[in-house]
Design a protein around this motif. Sequence first.
Motif, PDB file in Angstrom:
ATOM      1  N   ASP A   8      89.928  52.477  53.657  1.00  7.34           N
ATOM      2  CA  ASP A   8      90.278  52.656  54.982  1.00  7.34           C
ATOM      3  C   ASP A   8      89.353  53.584  56.014  1.00  7.34           C
ATOM      4  N   MET A   9      88.813  54.571  55.185  1.00  4.63           N
ATOM      5  CA  MET A   9      87.698  55.319  55.726  1.00  4.63           C
ATOM      6  C   MET A   9      86.733  54.605  56.161  1.00  4.63           C
ATOM      7  N   ALA A  10      86.401  53.645  55.246  1.00  3.85           N
ATOM      8  CA  ALA A  10      85.030  52.821  55.437  1.00  3.85           C
ATOM      9  C   ALA A  10      85.225  51.639  56.998  1.00  3.85           C
ATOM     10  N   HIS A  11      86.582  51.754  57.437  1.00  2.00           N
ATOM     11  CA  HIS A  11      86.608  50.985  58.529  1.00  2.00           C
ATOM     12  C   HIS A  11      86.865  51.756  59.659  1.00  2.00           C
ATOM     13  N   ASP A  12      86.930  53.128  59.429  1.00  2.00           N
ATOM     14  CA  ASP A  12      87.340  53.890  60.621  1.00  2.00           C
ATOM     15  C   ASP A  12      86.091  53.972  61.536  1.00  2.00           C
ATOM     16  N   ALA A  13      84.936  54.073  61.285  1.00  2.00           N
ATOM     17  CA  ALA A  13      83.623  54.090  62.182  1.00  2.00           C
ATOM     18  C   ALA A  13      83.677  52.945  63.100  1.00  2.00           C
ATOM     19  N   GLY A  14      83.894  51.626  62.345  1.00  2.00           N
ATOM     20  CA  GLY A  14      83.668  50.413  63.158  1.00  2.00           C
ATOM     21  C   GLY A  14      84.970  50.348  64.107  1.00  2.00           C
ATOM     22  N   LYS A  15      86.004  50.611  63.588  1.00  2.00           N
ATOM     23  CA  LYS A  15      87.193  50.644  64.268  1.00  2.00           C
ATOM     24  C   LYS A  15      87.069  51.527  65.628  1.00  2.00           C
ATOM     25  N   LEU A  16      86.691  52.647  65.619  1.00  2.00           N
ATOM     26  CA  LEU A  16      86.555  53.556  66.599  1.00  2.00           C
ATOM     27  C   LEU A  16      85.437  53.217  67.418  1.00  2.00           C
ATOM     28  N   ILE A  17      84.295  52.533  67.124  1.00  2.00           N
ATOM     29  CA  ILE A  17      83.302  52.101  67.918  1.00  2.00           C
ATOM     30  C   ILE A  17      83.879  51.024  68.749  1.00  2.00           C
ATOM     31  N   ASN A  18      84.737  50.026  68.193  1.00  2.00           N
ATOM     32  CA  ASN A  18      85.215  48.856  68.724  1.00  2.00           C
ATOM     33  C   ASN A  18      86.333  49.187  69.768  1.00  2.00           C
ATOM     34  N   MET A  19      87.109  50.309  69.527  1.00  2.00           N
ATOM     35  CA  MET A  19      88.065  50.873  70.460  1.00  2.00           C
ATOM     36  C   MET A  19      87.190  51.426  71.802  1.00  2.00           C
ATOM     37  N   ILE A  20      86.152  52.154  71.710  1.00  2.00           N
ATOM     38  CA  ILE A  20      85.299  52.802  72.470  1.00  2.00           C
ATOM     39  C   ILE A  20      84.876  51.661  73.319  1.00  2.00           C
ATOM     40  N   SER A  21      84.299  50.761  72.878  1.00  2.00           N
ATOM     41  CA  SER A  21      83.532  49.613  73.451  1.00  2.00           C
ATOM     42  C   SER A  21      84.615  48.792  74.556  1.00  2.00           C
TER      43      SER A  21
END
Length: 161
Positions: A8-21
């Motif tokens: 789950d943590m491995a996906h947090d950065a990508g998920k956050l970047i996608n949300m910000i985008s």
Amino acid sequence: MEAQRECDMAHDAGKLINMISHQMKRQSCFPEKESGLTNMQRLVLHYILFQAPLGDIYQKDIEKAFQIRRSSATGILQLLEKNGFIYRETVEWDARLKKLLPTQKALELKEQIIAHIQYMEALLRRGIPEADLKICLQVLEQMSANLSGGEKTVGKGENET
């Protein structure tokens, strides 16, 4: 359970970047209807507007600057040209090579583009200490470099398990 959390943590950065985008796209104050440009077309046009006075710009420069494939750059540039924001000019030393130049229509949008970028940057940076912002930008640049390196090897057997 620990392995699940690591996943789950491995996906947090990508998920956050996608949300910000997505949030940036929704916050856009730039009048898309007035210009007829998509977000990516605006970014590419901005690049052309501000880099053209510094030297010749070619499609390869767009591909590199935005880390996009040739086909994506071609589509974006064709639409910018079709809508009258850029034109292509053949260079003297190679008839196959065409530099990208902004039209008068694009130049008239320059101030709006600058205002939009300043607005979004101020919004993104609000409440973030300069030292934290510097680290954040370094980390994002490293993430981009990591992904760029991965694109070159995916599908060629090097990253397959």
